[in-house]
Design a protein around this motif. Structure first.
Motif, PDB file in Angstrom:
ATOM      1  N   TYR A   1     -76.313  60.090 -16.499  1.00 59.67           N
ATOM      2  CA  TYR A   1     -76.934  59.201 -15.510  1.00 59.67           C
ATOM      3  C   TYR A   1     -76.300  57.819 -15.636  1.00 59.67           C
ATOM      4  O   TYR A   1     -76.819  56.944 -16.335  1.00 59.67           O
ATOM      5  CB  TYR A   1     -78.443  59.122 -15.735  1.00 59.67           C
ATOM      6  CG  TYR A   1     -79.183  60.403 -15.437  1.00 59.67           C
ATOM      7  CD1 TYR A   1     -79.755  60.614 -14.192  1.00 59.67           C
ATOM      8  CD2 TYR A   1     -79.288  61.404 -16.400  1.00 59.67           C
ATOM      9  CE1 TYR A   1     -80.431  61.797 -13.914  1.00 59.67           C
ATOM     10  CE2 TYR A   1     -79.956  62.580 -16.131  1.00 59.67           C
ATOM     11  CZ  TYR A   1     -80.530  62.775 -14.888  1.00 59.67           C
ATOM     12  OH  TYR A   1     -81.200  63.950 -14.608  1.00 59.67           O
TER      13      TYR A   1
ATOM     14  N   GLY B   1     -76.210  55.159 -14.035  1.00 60.27           N
ATOM     15  CA  GLY B   1     -76.921  53.953 -13.639  1.00 60.27           C
ATOM     16  C   GLY B   1     -78.052  53.566 -14.562  1.00 60.27           C
ATOM     17  O   GLY B   1     -78.780  52.614 -14.279  1.00 60.27           O
ATOM     18  N   CYS B   2     -78.239  54.299 -15.661  1.00 58.66           N
ATOM     19  CA  CYS B   2     -79.409  54.021 -16.510  1.00 58.66           C
ATOM     20  C   CYS B   2     -79.039  53.107 -17.673  1.00 58.66           C
ATOM     21  O   CYS B   2     -77.871  52.871 -17.966  1.00 58.66           O
ATOM     22  CB  CYS B   2     -80.050  55.304 -17.008  1.00 58.66           C
ATOM     23  SG  CYS B   2     -79.073  56.214 -18.219  1.00 58.66           S
TER      24      CYS B   2
ATOM     25  N   ASN C   1     -79.366  47.566 -12.595  1.00 59.99           N
ATOM     26  CA  ASN C   1     -78.840  48.379 -11.504  1.00 59.99           C
ATOM     27  C   ASN C   1     -79.793  48.455 -10.318  1.00 59.99           C
ATOM     28  O   ASN C   1     -79.867  49.474  -9.622  1.00 59.99           O
ATOM     29  CB  ASN C   1     -78.489  49.794 -12.001  1.00 59.99           C
ATOM     30  CG  ASN C   1     -77.376  49.779 -13.030  1.00 59.99           C
ATOM     31  OD1 ASN C   1     -76.299  49.254 -12.778  1.00 59.99           O
ATOM     32  ND2 ASN C   1     -77.653  50.316 -14.201  1.00 59.99           N
TER      33      ASN C   1
ATOM     34  N   THR D   1     -79.729  47.294  -7.176  1.00 62.37           N
ATOM     35  CA  THR D   1     -78.655  46.720  -6.377  1.00 62.37           C
ATOM     36  C   THR D   1     -79.110  46.147  -5.040  1.00 62.37           C
ATOM     37  O   THR D   1     -78.310  45.496  -4.358  1.00 62.37           O
ATOM     38  CB  THR D   1     -77.588  47.791  -6.102  1.00 62.37           C
ATOM     39  OG1 THR D   1     -78.200  48.925  -5.449  1.00 62.37           O
ATOM     40  CG2 THR D   1     -76.956  48.257  -7.409  1.00 62.37           C
TER      41      THR D   1
ATOM     42  N   PRO E   1     -83.411  52.764 -10.533  1.00 57.78           N
ATOM     43  CA  PRO E   1     -82.071  52.183 -10.602  1.00 57.78           C
ATOM     44  C   PRO E   1     -81.155  52.798  -9.557  1.00 57.78           C
ATOM     45  O   PRO E   1     -81.532  53.689  -8.809  1.00 57.78           O
ATOM     46  CB  PRO E   1     -81.615  52.530 -12.025  1.00 57.78           C
ATOM     47  CG  PRO E   1     -82.384  53.759 -12.368  1.00 57.78           C
ATOM     48  CD  PRO E   1     -83.717  53.603 -11.694  1.00 57.78           C
ATOM     49  N   ALA E   2     -79.907  52.350  -9.544  1.00 60.80           N
ATOM     50  CA  ALA E   2     -78.952  52.774  -8.519  1.00 60.80           C
ATOM     51  C   ALA E   2     -78.684  54.272  -8.559  1.00 60.80           C
ATOM     52  O   ALA E   2     -78.221  54.841  -7.584  1.00 60.80           O
ATOM     53  CB  ALA E   2     -77.643  52.005  -8.703  1.00 60.80           C
ATOM     54  N   ASN E   3     -78.996  54.941  -9.671  1.00 57.74           N
ATOM     55  CA  ASN E   3     -78.678  56.366  -9.781  1.00 57.74           C
ATOM     56  C   ASN E   3     -79.864  57.254  -9.431  1.00 57.74           C
ATOM     57  O   ASN E   3     -79.894  58.412  -9.800  1.00 57.74           O
ATOM     58  CB  ASN E   3     -78.212  56.695 -11.199  1.00 57.74           C
ATOM     59  CG  ASN E   3     -79.331  56.550 -12.222  1.00 57.74           C
ATOM     60  OD1 ASN E   3     -80.323  55.884 -11.971  1.00 57.74           O
ATOM     61  ND2 ASN E   3     -79.161  57.162 -13.374  1.00 57.74           N
TER      62      ASN E   3
END
Length: 579
Positions: A230, A232-233, A488, A490, A567-569
């Motif tokens: 992951y 984005g973490c 993250n 964003t 987050p972003a992920n």
């Protein structure tokens, strides 16, 4: 959602770039247009003449995980321009949970002890209708409506207890248990957890190391393998620079475990800033330097406010974390008559004197009575506004006996306050300007009888900007764009077209870091109320969350537009599932 045109303000956009004059149009919760002299287009107009217009502030380290369920106004954060909070820190999170109640109660007890929050509200106000972190998120989104956005880590301690039960306190995990922990972490990250938080610092009220301190390298390796899927973490961990001073060893271990991994790491205390921590500072700075040179994306976490300690007999971990478990016996007593009886008991007093003299850490409040202030009496008896040392010397008493006497006279609801620990301001400023650090750390939502966090962001303006140590652009960047990048998140943190309408409008000359006030609004779990410290608003002229005003005209609006952020992920789990 409120479409809004904010006119005539000075934009400090959160990137660190120079401020400039322009108007900002908010449409459908998003920044739609930024330009000078924008004409209204049917939306509400807010006059920001003489004001700064900034992204909403991110509270980067809080413990509202439980508190938000019973104090849904998140007082005093809206009046301080806060629009997003980060919780689940230090390895503590309400999920995942073991299916059996004894292990569940262990997690509640850990959270309650280390964050100084009564267990009663945890039991009475949270539904505990989850086992997995994904189920916890769904329950929170159904049931909790708050004025700030929020994002959360999943705690290593919670994962360990969910996989091992109460034995998580006592031993290393088996391979099967480690595999179960990996499954639990994967569930949380797939459901949008920021990452995993951890604890290499704490011992509980019985002087037991927290369960995460029992984890071996194989356990960490398996968990970091999951996190590696992951991108984005984040991994957040607190290391010990306050009690047993194992911080240098913690960093050496983390350096080995994280080498070669593409994981963003936030280490609270990695660069300690307090004067009593100077002995371990060089080793920790060297470890951070080596980690960065080796490619580890490490972000030291720091507080711009020196920690303060409030010694309360109602709910406080200060005695235990000062290595004094005799005075902690008084905290553990629920009945105030029993608290008073202990304070008056000659045998207990003898043990208390011995503990203060031989067990308490030298840097703890208990060894520094000249820094302990008698200022908060339950009944007004006094004396007030003197130090414990002055009071003890006037009576010819040991400082422990003197504090016991003063509390007996003033009531067991009275508190004793320690002056802030001396802090290295030059080093703090260096950390503020480092592009890879996490600032605005507080503990808001926890330590309710110590006033942790809520409103401390104002100090960046009232001290650092006012005294010329930071520009306003730097101060805003520290609390907005820099933190959004780290976590993250964003779609926020900057005044940029297309970003979310999380906005703070304030006149810098009006900003104040208010004094603490005692309010009785915390449920005690028995049908009554206990107290916490808070403070009046900074104030902002306007705070907006997702395009909705949450603070205006000097007061909280009552709006609860906050959302559970990922987050972003957050959608990466779909790709992983397809592999």
């Amino acid at each position: 959602m409120t479409d809004m045109l904010i006119k005539n303000g000075t934009i400090v956009d959160g990137t660190g770039a120079a401020a400039y004059k322009a108007d900002v149009r908010i449409h459908n919760g998003t920044i739609a247009e930024i330009a000078p002299d924008l004409a209204p287009n049917g939306e509400r107009v807010f006059d920001a003449t003489g004001c700064q217009v900034t992204p909403g502030f991110i509270e980067s380290h809080t413990h509202y995980d439980g508190t938000m369920w019973w104090q849904n106004d998140l007082d005093p954060l809206p009046g301080y321009g806060a629009t997003t909070l980060i919780m689940g820190n230090c390895g503590f999170s309400p999920a995942p949970l073991h299916k059996y109640m004894p292990a569940q109660r262990e997690m509640i007890g850990i959270f309650s002890f280390f964050e100084d929050i009564p267990e009663g509200p945890f039991m009475a106000n949270l539904p505990w209708d989850w086992n997995l972190w994904s189920e916890y998120r769904a329950s929170t989104e159904r049931s909790v409506k708050v004025p700030l956005n929020y994002a959360a880590y999943v705690g290593h301690i919670a994962i360990r207890l969910a996989a091992m039960g109460v034995e998580a306190w006592d031993r290393e995990a088996t391979p099967a248990e480690i595999a179960r922990m990996a499954e639990l972490l994967d569930d949380a990250l797939a459901a949008g957890a920021l990452g995993m938080s951890d604890n290499m610092h704490d011992h509980d009220g019985q002087n037991r190391p927290v369960p995460s301190l029992k984890a071996n390298d194989a356990e960490f390796t398996a968990l970091f393998d999951v996190m590696g899927r992951y991108p984005g973490c984040c991994y957040q961990v607190i290391v010990d620079t306050f009690m047993r001073m194992t911080g240098p060893a913690n960093l050496e271990r983390l350096s080995h475990l994280l080498a070669g991994r593409d994981i963003k790491v936030q280490i609270a205390g990695a660069i300690p800033t307090l004067e009593f921590q100077k002995g371990i500072l060089p080793a920790m700075q060297e470890s951070v330097r080596k980690m960065r040179e080796a490619g580890v994306d490490v972000w030291p976490g720091y507080a711009h406010v020196s920690p303060t300690s409030t010694l309360s007999l109602i709910k406080s971990l200060i005695f235990a974390q000062s290595n004094d478990y005799v005075w902690h016996e008084v905290v553990l007593e629920d009945d105030h008559h029993k608290k008073a009886a202990l304070l008056a008991d000659p045998e207990w007093r003898a043990r208390a004197r011995e503990s203060w003299d031989t067990q308490a850490w030298d840097h703890s409040p208990l060894k520094n009575p000249q820094e302990l202030f008698l200022i908060d009496s339950e009944n007004g008896t006094g004396p007030l506004d003197i130090t414990l040392k002055e009071y003890a010397d006037s009576l010819g008493l040991h400082r422990s006996d003197a504090m016991a006497d003063w509390i007996l006279k003033n009531g067991t609801g009275s508190t004793v306050h320690m002056a802030p620990f001396p802090k290295d301001e030059e080093l703090t400023l260096e950390l503020m300007r480092d592009p890879r650090t996490v600032g605005n750390i507080s503990d808001a939502g926890a330590h309710l009888q110590m006033l942790c966090g809520g409103g401390e962001n104002a100090l960046l303006f009232t001290q650092y900007v006012h005294e010329g140590q930071l520009t306003i652009e730097e101060a805003v960047h520290i609390m907005t764009g820099k933190l959004a990048q780290h976590f993250n998140l964003t779609d926020r943190g900057e005044i940029v077209v297309g970003k979310r309408g999380d906005i703070a409008v304030f006149n810098l000359d009006e900003v104040q870091r208010r004094a603490m006030e005692k309010v009785f609004d915390v449920p005690d779990g028995r049908g009554g109320l206990t107290w916490r410290f808070t403070r009046k608003a900074m104030p902002t002229r306007l705070t907006m969350v997702n395009g909705v005003p949450t603070f205006e005209n000097g007061a909280y609006t009552g709006a609860t537009p906050g959302e559970f952020l990922s987050p972003a992920n957050e959608n990466l789990s779909l790709a992983i599932a397809a592999e």
